[in-house]
Design an enzyme around this catalytic site. Sequence first.
Site, PDB file in Angstrom:
ATOM      1  N   GLU A 255      34.855  46.237  97.106  1.00 19.45           N
ATOM      2  CA  GLU A 255      33.546  46.847  96.840  1.00 19.45           C
ATOM      3  C   GLU A 255      33.848  48.295  96.489  1.00 19.45           C
ATOM      4  O   GLU A 255      34.273  49.060  97.352  1.00 19.45           O
ATOM      5  CB  GLU A 255      32.674  46.837  98.099  1.00 19.45           C
ATOM      6  N   CYS A 294      27.036  53.763  98.282  1.00 19.52           N
ATOM      7  CA  CYS A 294      27.624  53.093  97.120  1.00 19.52           C
ATOM      8  C   CYS A 294      26.544  52.491  96.238  1.00 19.52           C
ATOM      9  O   CYS A 294      26.772  52.236  95.066  1.00 19.52           O
ATOM     10  CB  CYS A 294      28.580  52.019  97.595  1.00 19.52           C
TER      11      CYS A 294
HETATM   12  P1  NAP Z   1      38.827  55.847  99.293  1.00 17.33           P
HETATM   13  O1  NAP Z   1      39.482  57.154  99.276  1.00 17.33           O
HETATM   14  O2  NAP Z   1      39.206  54.869  98.263  1.00 17.33           O
HETATM   15  O3  NAP Z   1      39.071  55.269 100.741  1.00 17.33           O
HETATM   16  C1  NAP Z   1      38.567  54.026 101.106  1.00 17.33           C
HETATM   17  C2  NAP Z   1      39.407  53.462 102.242  1.00 17.33           C
HETATM   18  O4  NAP Z   1      40.711  53.191 101.775  1.00 17.33           O
HETATM   19  C3  NAP Z   1      39.576  54.437 103.398  1.00 17.33           C
HETATM   20  O5  NAP Z   1      39.571  53.715 104.593  1.00 17.33           O
HETATM   21  C4  NAP Z   1      40.946  55.021 103.135  1.00 17.33           C
HETATM   22  O6  NAP Z   1      41.550  55.502 104.299  1.00 17.33           O
HETATM   23  C5  NAP Z   1      41.658  53.788 102.632  1.00 17.33           C
HETATM   24  N1  NAP Z   1      42.854  54.069 101.892  1.00 17.33           N
HETATM   25  C6  NAP Z   1      43.093  55.055 101.019  1.00 17.33           C
HETATM   26  N2  NAP Z   1      44.354  54.943 100.553  1.00 17.33           N
HETATM   27  C7  NAP Z   1      44.904  53.881 101.147  1.00 17.33           C
HETATM   28  C8  NAP Z   1      46.192  53.262 101.100  1.00 17.33           C
HETATM   29  N3  NAP Z   1      47.142  53.723 100.323  1.00 17.33           N
HETATM   30  N4  NAP Z   1      46.422  52.198 101.880  1.00 17.33           N
HETATM   31  C9  NAP Z   1      45.456  51.707 102.676  1.00 17.33           C
HETATM   32  N5  NAP Z   1      44.232  52.251 102.777  1.00 17.33           N
HETATM   33  C10 NAP Z   1      43.955  53.322 102.010  1.00 17.33           C
HETATM   34  O7  NAP Z   1      37.260  55.962  99.224  1.00 17.33           O
HETATM   35  P2  NAP Z   1      36.326  56.926 100.083  1.00 17.33           P
HETATM   36  O8  NAP Z   1      36.458  58.268  99.502  1.00 17.33           O
HETATM   37  O9  NAP Z   1      36.523  56.725 101.519  1.00 17.33           O
HETATM   38  O10 NAP Z   1      34.914  56.317  99.740  1.00 17.33           O
HETATM   39  C11 NAP Z   1      34.145  56.752  98.664  1.00 17.33           C
HETATM   40  C12 NAP Z   1      34.140  55.731  97.583  1.00 17.33           C
HETATM   41  O11 NAP Z   1      33.840  54.453  98.117  1.00 17.33           O
HETATM   42  C13 NAP Z   1      33.089  55.982  96.561  1.00 17.33           C
HETATM   43  O12 NAP Z   1      33.659  55.890  95.311  1.00 17.33           O
HETATM   44  C14 NAP Z   1      32.064  54.895  96.759  1.00 17.33           C
HETATM   45  O13 NAP Z   1      31.417  54.477  95.596  1.00 17.33           O
HETATM   46  C15 NAP Z   1      32.870  53.802  97.336  1.00 17.33           C
HETATM   47  N6  NAP Z   1      32.058  52.987  98.227  1.00 17.33           N
HETATM   48  C16 NAP Z   1      31.790  51.748  97.870  1.00 17.33           C
HETATM   49  C17 NAP Z   1      31.011  50.959  98.707  1.00 17.33           C
HETATM   50  C18 NAP Z   1      30.687  49.547  98.346  1.00 17.33           C
HETATM   51  O14 NAP Z   1      30.140  48.823  99.179  1.00 17.33           O
HETATM   52  N7  NAP Z   1      30.984  49.122  97.167  1.00 17.33           N
HETATM   53  C19 NAP Z   1      30.539  51.461  99.906  1.00 17.33           C
HETATM   54  C20 NAP Z   1      30.857  52.752 100.233  1.00 17.33           C
HETATM   55  C21 NAP Z   1      31.627  53.507  99.379  1.00 17.33           C
HETATM   56  P3  NAP Z   1      41.671  57.093 104.579  1.00 17.33           P
HETATM   57  O15 NAP Z   1      40.301  57.592 104.739  1.00 17.33           O
HETATM   58  O16 NAP Z   1      42.456  57.139 105.819  1.00 17.33           O
HETATM   59  O17 NAP Z   1      42.362  57.652 103.382  1.00 17.33           O
END
Ligand code: NAP
Length: 682
Positions: A255, A294
Amino acid sequence: MKLGNLVKDQWVEGSGDGTLLTSAVSGKPVAAISSEGLDFADMLHHARSVGGANLRRYTFHERGEMLKALAKYLMEHKKEFYALSTETGATRSDSWIDIDGGISTLFVFSGKGRREMPNDHVYLDGPPEYLSRNGTFVAQHICTPKLGAAVHINAFNFPCWGMLEKLAPTLLAGVPAIVKPASSTAYLTELMVRRILDSGILPDGALQLICGSVGDLFDHLNCQDTIAFTGSKNTAEFLQQHPRVVSESVAFTAETDSLNASILGPDAVPGTPEFELYIREVTREMTSKAGQKCTAIRRIIAPASIAGDVVTALSTALGEIRIGNPASKEVDMGALASPGQRDEVRGRVNELSHQAEIVYGGKDEFELVDADADKGCFFMPTLLHCEKPLTSKAVHSVEAFGPVSTVLPYENLDEAIELSRLGEGSLAGSIITNDNAVARELILGTAPYHGRMLVINRHCADESTGHGSPLPHLVHGGPGRAGGGEEMGGVRGVLHYMQRTAVQGSPETLTAIGNRWIRGSDQKRADVHPFRKTFEQIGVGDTLHTDEREITLDDIQHFADFTGDRFYAHTDEEAAARNPFFEGRVAHGYLIVSFAAGLFVDPDFGPVLANYGVDDLRFAKPVNYGDTLKVRLTCKQKTLRTGTGYGEVRWDTEVTNQDDEVVAQYDVLTMVATDEHWASVQ
Ligand code: NAP
């Protein structure tokens, strides 16, 4: 201050000082986070060997009960969650979406599991497929829980809901989870996991938590594991390409980002209720959770002729939003979750401003209620207007994950559809119109690019759940940029954690495997009338063959007069014969069903408590007067309603004529007393 990791049912601190997490409001330290030194391979092993084995001992209904108990327990502790949630920048109503929304997801999945899944260990997906001429070789799709772990990687914006919306279907499926919340708000997830553990409701190994990096976890995944990811598209792509995910074909649901659009219909001009609704909906979507949703509306697609009115009305509405300390009752919008997040949103607005004009907000200095701009991560709601949206790429691809949205004018419906599609896949879309022809055209034009769509008008607005609310009953996910995944959607969401297998064999074998009688399987003639048996005494396959009964013309006339159903096919010989299906007057379908009941019921007081309906009723052949009917009634499936004193028994029912031709087929649904209840009422 250091957050715990829940490893093999014990709280374990990661080594080192960890990374400091600060309050989004005051900038003060809230916790430190580290998962250094954890043995991730061992965690996976524990999930598979202990958690999975424990969960699979329970039926779907028992696991549904578990979710309900957990939901009730978390409800009792929600005050604590609300208090801590403020540090993430969330107002009370933001926290309500996260905390109450998350807990209610547990309730919904609990109900779905107990109502729509069997009280068994195997889920039957659809009806049997009859593959051979004589019916001795059939097939049934079944779903069984995967034998691995579900790895849940969540975004920062919903630390409670994000965990619970994935956890509910996973546990219901019978699969253990390893949850990794986003670091910046992991302290709230950790608190909730502590309470889940305190409750003692989940069996050992069902849930583990990693606060911080997942280390080498991915290197140890296998084909029975699943990954459910929520976050940015870049991270999803990176993780999806992990060599182990690729080589083991690990199921991966993503997602991700979404530039969700809301289209204002051409009929919804200023002065109509729909125009007001639109302004309210967009304002709420931009500002609730400070736009960190999101599903939030990022693109405001409005008729060019009234785009100026939309800008004016939205600017006025946004001007009334009070920003500041989310703990204050006077505040409508809190802070972004972290300084990094605020910097990122600023950068994205800057990118957008090359193709769109900032028409409201975009300032670094603005009025705050009870908060310090230098310490908290506050951001002013910002509205942009793009004059040439068909040729401006950024407005359809740059996601500013905050209170930011862009007005995109359209000339006609085709253009509105094209603009919506330029988002290249969204989680949610909405259309505000009171013209159902417009609604249909827009839905058919844009639905392939969306996971969920909402049409609002004056008739449903008051009860509408809104553009941005994913619901446990409905699919959450979307194509393309939205990640291509799908979560929730009721039982669909549970099946993502199960393996679907097409099992082929004889009807007897498949009946034994699925605990649902399949036509062609042996019929065990009941030694006593099946209605004299308690729930426990009835066996799947128990069959009653009834006596015969002739249908007379008098019966048909009497039924017509008695019920008032004087449809010509039952009352007018000549008119009936002109109908291509009949040669003359025929019996009413409901007369057949009524006579069938007269043939199969046992009238005396007994363990059968009630008939609560029929399913799949089909009349296969006309019944003429003079025909003779008989019934075969076979116990098809039993579903114990634990704790109620009864269970549901589904009877496969076949009515045949004197030539053994099937004239009607259906399932009769009854409630039957358990041994214990029956003993207590005799
Ligand atoms: P993100 O940076 O991609 O992080 C998402 C998750 O992935 C976090 O738990 C992060 O952990 C983890 N992560 C990052 N790098 C990783 C790796 N190399 N290995 C394993 N896990 C890893 O996104 P975010 O900034 O938290 O969230 C914002 C984005 O999420 C926005 O673009 C939004 O549109 C999207 N979003 C989508 C939905 C949906 O339902 N579609 C819902 C909410 C948000 P860390 O925090 O520890 O880096």
